[in-house]
Design a protein around this motif. Structure first.
Motif, PDB file in Angstrom:
ATOM      1  N   GLU A  12       0.540  -1.554  -0.048  1.00  0.00           N
ATOM      2  CA  GLU A  12      -0.281  -0.077   0.242  1.00  0.00           C
ATOM      3  C   GLU A  12       0.692   1.090  -0.316  1.00  0.00           C
ATOM      4  O   GLU A  12       0.675   2.577  -0.897  1.00  0.00           O
ATOM      5  CB  GLU A  12      -1.116  -0.119   1.422  1.00  0.00           C
ATOM      6  CG  GLU A  12      -2.169   1.159   1.024  1.00  0.00           C
ATOM      7  CD  GLU A  12      -2.959   0.572   0.605  1.00  0.00           C
ATOM      8  OE1 GLU A  12      -3.445   1.217  -0.448  1.00  0.00           O
ATOM      9  OE2 GLU A  12      -3.077  -0.920  -0.325  1.00  0.00           O
ATOM     10  N   ARG A  13       1.807   1.222   0.984  1.00  0.00           N
ATOM     11  CA  ARG A  13       2.900   2.606   1.022  1.00  0.00           C
ATOM     12  C   ARG A  13       3.728   3.089   0.168  1.00  0.00           C
ATOM     13  O   ARG A  13       3.805   3.411  -0.409  1.00  0.00           O
ATOM     14  CB  ARG A  13       3.668   2.233   1.961  1.00  0.00           C
ATOM     15  CG  ARG A  13       3.204   2.478   3.806  1.00  0.00           C
ATOM     16  CD  ARG A  13       4.705   2.632   4.508  1.00  0.00           C
ATOM     17  NE  ARG A  13       5.410   3.375   4.583  1.00  0.00           N
ATOM     18  CZ  ARG A  13       5.408   4.224   4.858  1.00  0.00           C
ATOM     19  NH1 ARG A  13       4.667   4.952   6.326  1.00  0.00           N
ATOM     20  NH2 ARG A  13       6.857   5.288   4.608  1.00  0.00           N
ATOM     21  N   GLU A  14       3.828   1.336  -0.641  1.00  0.00           N
ATOM     22  CA  GLU A  14       4.729   1.501  -1.244  1.00  0.00           C
ATOM     23  C   GLU A  14       4.288   1.848  -2.915  1.00  0.00           C
ATOM     24  O   GLU A  14       4.456   2.613  -3.824  1.00  0.00           O
ATOM     25  CB  GLU A  14       4.922  -0.210  -2.506  1.00  0.00           C
ATOM     26  CG  GLU A  14       6.182   0.019  -3.543  1.00  0.00           C
ATOM     27  CD  GLU A  14       6.257  -1.248  -3.998  1.00  0.00           C
ATOM     28  OE1 GLU A  14       7.390  -2.257  -2.763  1.00  0.00           O
ATOM     29  OE2 GLU A  14       6.205  -1.641  -4.857  1.00  0.00           O
ATOM     30  N   LYS A  15       2.207   1.793  -3.421  1.00  0.00           N
ATOM     31  CA  LYS A  15       1.859   1.743  -4.482  1.00  0.00           C
ATOM     32  C   LYS A  15       1.733   4.001  -3.585  1.00  0.00           C
ATOM     33  O   LYS A  15       1.511   4.698  -4.927  1.00  0.00           O
ATOM     34  CB  LYS A  15       0.563   1.697  -4.016  1.00  0.00           C
ATOM     35  CG  LYS A  15      -0.567   1.983  -5.579  1.00  0.00           C
ATOM     36  CD  LYS A  15      -1.834   0.870  -5.373  1.00  0.00           C
ATOM     37  CE  LYS A  15      -2.580   1.858  -6.199  1.00  0.00           C
ATOM     38  NZ  LYS A  15      -2.575   1.997  -7.590  1.00  0.00           N
ATOM     39  N   ALA A  16       1.451   4.503  -2.527  1.00  0.00           N
ATOM     40  CA  ALA A  16       1.198   5.450  -2.671  1.00  0.00           C
ATOM     41  C   ALA A  16       2.442   6.292  -3.015  1.00  0.00           C
ATOM     42  O   ALA A  16       2.137   7.383  -3.593  1.00  0.00           O
ATOM     43  CB  ALA A  16       1.143   5.729  -0.995  1.00  0.00           C
ATOM     44  N   HIS A  17       3.645   6.031  -2.303  1.00  0.00           N
ATOM     45  CA  HIS A  17       4.891   6.257  -2.446  1.00  0.00           C
ATOM     46  C   HIS A  17       4.612   6.460  -4.134  1.00  0.00           C
ATOM     47  O   HIS A  17       5.626   7.445  -5.045  1.00  0.00           O
ATOM     48  CB  HIS A  17       6.276   5.943  -1.698  1.00  0.00           C
ATOM     49  CG  HIS A  17       6.622   6.495  -0.851  1.00  0.00           C
ATOM     50  ND1 HIS A  17       6.613   5.601   0.345  1.00  0.00           N
ATOM     51  CD2 HIS A  17       6.616   7.642   0.100  1.00  0.00           C
ATOM     52  CE1 HIS A  17       7.021   5.900   1.373  1.00  0.00           C
ATOM     53  NE2 HIS A  17       6.563   7.601   0.831  1.00  0.00           N
ATOM     54  N   LEU A  18       4.749   5.825  -5.116  1.00  0.00           N
ATOM     55  CA  LEU A  18       5.028   5.375  -6.061  1.00  0.00           C
ATOM     56  C   LEU A  18       4.288   6.784  -7.138  1.00  0.00           C
ATOM     57  O   LEU A  18       4.752   7.558  -8.097  1.00  0.00           O
ATOM     58  CB  LEU A  18       4.238   4.266  -7.214  1.00  0.00           C
ATOM     59  CG  LEU A  18       4.785   3.726  -8.399  1.00  0.00           C
ATOM     60  CD1 LEU A  18       7.007   4.176  -8.323  1.00  0.00           C
ATOM     61  CD2 LEU A  18       4.172   2.238  -8.910  1.00  0.00           C
ATOM     62  N   GLU A  19       2.751   6.776  -6.556  1.00  0.00           N
ATOM     63  CA  GLU A  19       2.272   8.079  -7.026  1.00  0.00           C
ATOM     64  C   GLU A  19       2.842   8.867  -6.897  1.00  0.00           C
ATOM     65  O   GLU A  19       2.770  10.074  -8.533  1.00  0.00           O
ATOM     66  CB  GLU A  19       0.328   7.600  -6.628  1.00  0.00           C
ATOM     67  CG  GLU A  19      -0.257   7.037  -6.736  1.00  0.00           C
ATOM     68  CD  GLU A  19      -0.435   7.260  -7.896  1.00  0.00           C
ATOM     69  OE1 GLU A  19      -1.145   8.188  -8.845  1.00  0.00           O
ATOM     70  OE2 GLU A  19      -0.928   6.116  -8.999  1.00  0.00           O
TER      71      GLU A  19
END
Lengths: 334, 334
Positions: B109-116
């Motif tokens: 989840e965090r990784e996705k947010a960071h990616l965004e």
DNA sequence: CTAAGGTAGGAAAAGGTTTTCCGATCGCAG
DNA sequence: CTGCGATCGGAAAACCTTTTCCTACCTTAG
């Protein structure tokens, strides 16, 4: 799932897809202005369909805020910088901001070059961290009013904001714990006293002893290594003062002390109790017995830095030196 | 020394001060177009006088390149990530680029947010690093063609570029050194074998033994800790195979082994030679005796990541898995 | 002396977004 | 039915830089 053609999808593409103007798209995205719910939904649907992601650069150009903070480390991303970074990055990313990493390695030239790069990138603030041997000259911002926080590092300008762990309080807590568990002869084996932290921890040690009416034991200075911990402890134990507890300047020294004591036939904590400083996982856990140690809560220090940075960027100036509490983590050595 | 009024100084201020147009200022700054030397100097003088720093954001908006690379760490900026970051940041900053730090902590989840966030910030490339237990799913770039490098971490997509240390070669080198110094009975005490690195190091160990025509010794698996190093070594020494050398899976295990051997009356390296893995300064130096260890050259791994990232950003695509050599650092234990 | 060619430097568009200001439309009330 | 007000949405400027294209001037050659 991008549209597959002609590069990145912009607000214009969304506007075209939704059959509205770009201003309307912007309003729908930012919940500003007055829009009919139907229009808003139509726009948001198009945003989703096109997988549109607003270009932060363009927004920053307009607002003058880049949503980015520069972190200048003089510790080569060392052991102390890591948890600070982690706390800082956590808080900032929650606020939609990011961290730019720079490694200056105590090289003024590199630091200046990094500073130039950061300023050119329109960062909103600067965090300076280091190995904290002593106060450092303030970063030269050339008159640009930009928030700066020194963390685990100390500016020589009192108008700057500096965040540090409460070394004195940490030592005080540790020694108080030793006293409460019945120790009466407490020595201090620590690092080189050109470190401000060493002097402060010494002060905390003395204060706790004084408060309990106990005589100060000897204090021995050496390098921050296990080898010195062993050597100094051996030296200490053959001296006239027979300590029943030692406050160690860091975990490496403490671990050296534990080894020296065990190898000379003394038991920890029965004969001599031991408290370390740093609560460095690999050290305290590998120590025999597992080491009671003072945790500087560096992660929290980093998080607090992040919170204050956000406030400063939003316009609340801050200055002064703030010390955050340490906590004592109990294990088997004391 | 900024002009003191009305916010940041822009190219317009410089143009006005030098009595030219903004286009001319831009040309003078970037050495493009054709300008009379006198004009160029006049402009540069004004730039200096006003302490002008071009706004990178505006430039990026125009060129589509932000000069920034995102680093997504799943190691919470841990011990392995640090030197990689250092090497990466060094190379990139030499090229005028910067590194954006993100801590994903193995949370999708965090990784996705960071990616965004990173994509919105228009980064030019992504570096993914982790604790490297096993292959990980490729980062979901949603069809955006952006350079990605996995370092000390392994994408499950063979079309991605992955950079790793040559674990097998490192172990091979270490064991070859032991053999050359006369050791004939070489055991292997190492970490959990669900780590790819563990399996590869084991392979290198076996290969070196086979090449020398020596029988493989026992291999013992445990956690990556000193306590397990001690326990497994003790277990090993009471067994039927009497090793005269042990290849250890990491420095912590090696240090545990050294302690166990010393405490059972055996000498290192005279009776049993020891080689560690990681060349982790505090461990190898604190070990008694100082530990010979395999260095994964993580700093260089990070630097190579930076060089390849620059190439990829400039348009040279790369893929496949590349392993960089380890080196053996000799100290007193072997 | 005139024309052609070359060069220095300016004007303007482009890059993607926000925001202000204004116009238009719709609804409701008189 | 007409007029006023409120609400919705569009046009355009602004943010700062790069880059292309073009103009004007100067020089040189015929």
């Amino acid at each position: 799932m991008s549209d597959g053609r002609n590069g990145p999808v912009t607000i214009h593409d969304v506007a075209r897809a939704a059959g509205v103007s770009i201003g309307t798209v912007s309003k729908a995205l930012n919940n500003t202005g007055s829009l009919a719910p139907a229009t808003r939904e139509k726009v948001l649907a198009a945003v989703k369909a096109l997988n549109f992601r607003p270009n932060v650069l363009a927004k920053s150009l307009h607002t003058g805020l880049s949503g980015t903070v520069g972190l200048i480390s003089n510790d080569s991303f060392g052991r102390f910088t890591m948890p600070i970074m982690e706390g800082l990055e956590g808080v900032l990313s929650e606020n939609g901001m990011g961290v730019f990493m720079c490694n200056a390695t105590d090289d003024a030239e590199r630091e200046k070059a990094h500073l130039e790069q950061l300023l050119a990138k329109q960062i909103d603030g600067i965090v300076v961290t280091s190995r904290r041997a002593d106060r450092r000259p303030a970063v030269d911002l050339q008159g640009i009013g930009l928030p700066v926080i020194y963390v685990f590092s100390h500016s020589d300008d009192p108008d700057d904001l500096t965040l540090l762990p409460d070394d004195e309080g940490g030592a005080f807590t540790a020694v108080s714990h030793l006293i409460q568990s019945g120790r009466k002869r407490i020595a201090h084996v620590t690092g080189p006293d050109h470190f401000e932290a060493v002097r402060l921890r010494q002060k905390g040690w003395l204060a706790a002893l004084a408060q309990a009416g106990l005589p100060p034991g000897p204090i021995l200075h050496g390098e921050w290594s296990e080898a010195h911990g062993r050597a100094l402890t051996t030296e200490l134990m053959v001296g006239p003062f027979r300590p029943d507890a030692i406050l160690c300047g860091n975990d490496r020294i403490a671990r050296g002390a534990a080894d020296a004591l065990r190898e000379s036939g003394l038991r920890v904590p029965e004969d001599v109790a031991l408290v370390g400083f740093d609560n460095w996982k690999v050290m305290v856990e590998a120590c025999r017995p597992p080491l009671t140690s003072v945790d500087m809560n560096l992660r929290e220090l980093g998080a607090e830095t992040g919170r204050r940075m956000v406030q400063m960027i939003r316009g609340t100036p801050q200055s002064g030196t703030i010390r955050l509490p340490c906590s004592l983590v109990l294990r088997d050595s004391a």
